[in-house]
Design a protein around this motif. Structure first.
Motif, PDB file in Angstrom:
ATOM      1  N   ARG A   1       0.801  -1.301  -0.146  1.00 11.73           N
ATOM      2  CA  ARG A   1       0.092   0.014   0.139  1.00 11.73           C
ATOM      3  C   ARG A   1       0.798   1.277  -0.065  1.00 11.73           C
ATOM      4  O   ARG A   1       0.648   2.159  -0.758  1.00 11.73           O
ATOM      5  CB  ARG A   1      -0.992   0.042   1.173  1.00 11.73           C
ATOM      6  CG  ARG A   1      -1.831   1.288   1.140  1.00 11.73           C
ATOM      7  CD  ARG A   1      -2.756   1.222   2.295  1.00 11.73           C
ATOM      8  NE  ARG A   1      -3.999   0.577   1.694  1.00 11.73           N
ATOM      9  CZ  ARG A   1      -5.009   0.658   2.361  1.00 11.73           C
ATOM     10  NH1 ARG A   1      -5.092   0.677   3.620  1.00 11.73           N
ATOM     11  NH2 ARG A   1      -6.315   0.176   1.645  1.00 11.73           N
TER      12      ARG A   1
ATOM     13  N   LEU B   1       0.774   4.257  -2.944  1.00 13.83           N
ATOM     14  CA  LEU B   1       0.697   5.596  -2.457  1.00 13.83           C
ATOM     15  C   LEU B   1       1.745   6.569  -2.671  1.00 13.83           C
ATOM     16  O   LEU B   1       1.745   7.611  -3.360  1.00 13.83           O
ATOM     17  CB  LEU B   1       0.265   5.906  -0.890  1.00 13.83           C
ATOM     18  CG  LEU B   1      -0.877   5.305  -0.414  1.00 13.83           C
ATOM     19  CD1 LEU B   1      -1.274   5.215   1.046  1.00 13.83           C
ATOM     20  CD2 LEU B   1      -2.161   5.958  -1.312  1.00 13.83           C
TER      21      LEU B   1
ATOM     22  N   ARG C   1      -5.726   6.085  -5.731  1.00 13.04           N
ATOM     23  CA  ARG C   1      -6.366   5.102  -4.665  1.00 13.04           C
ATOM     24  C   ARG C   1      -7.904   5.181  -4.697  1.00 13.04           C
ATOM     25  O   ARG C   1      -8.384   6.359  -4.877  1.00 13.04           O
ATOM     26  CB  ARG C   1      -5.848   5.469  -3.185  1.00 13.04           C
ATOM     27  CG  ARG C   1      -6.400   4.646  -2.306  1.00 13.04           C
ATOM     28  CD  ARG C   1      -5.696   5.093  -0.815  1.00 13.04           C
ATOM     29  NE  ARG C   1      -6.095   4.334   0.218  1.00 13.04           N
ATOM     30  CZ  ARG C   1      -7.039   4.604   1.068  1.00 13.04           C
ATOM     31  NH1 ARG C   1      -7.749   5.728   0.958  1.00 13.04           N
ATOM     32  NH2 ARG C   1      -7.168   3.718   2.113  1.00 13.04           N
TER      33      ARG C   1
END
Length: 92
Positions: A5, A9, A15
């Motif tokens: 994750r 990002l 997202r």
């Protein structure tokens, strides 16, 4: 935060928000036949995904069965017959 994750990002990947996931699941649920999941009920995301997978598998099996039936039909009729012409017009 998981490394996967954090990589997403930090790499600038867009997202999907929780609201977008809810909307997508709702749309997916609407595509399922009414007998599989009651649309009036608030079903869990996992239940919707399980039912979707099951439904896609059943559609895949139906396509395979119909393909087999069509192959059998085509192997039993004369290629120049009116029936063969009708079948060809339906699948092309």
């Amino acid at each position: 935060m998981s490394s996967r994750r954090s990589r997403q990002l930090s790499s600038g990947a867009s997202r999907i928000t929780d609201d977008q996931i809810i909307q997508l699941i709702s749309k997916l649920q609407q595509l399922l036949p009414g007998t599989r999941i009651q649309r009036s009920n608030k079903s869990s995301v996992s239940k919707v995904l399980q039912e979707t997978c099951s439904y896609v598998r059943s559609l895949h099996q139906e396509v395979d069965d119909l393909s087999d039936r069509l192959s059998q039909l085509l192997s039993t009729i004369d290629a120049n017959s009116p029936e063969a012409s009708i079948v060809r017009s339906l699948i092309i």
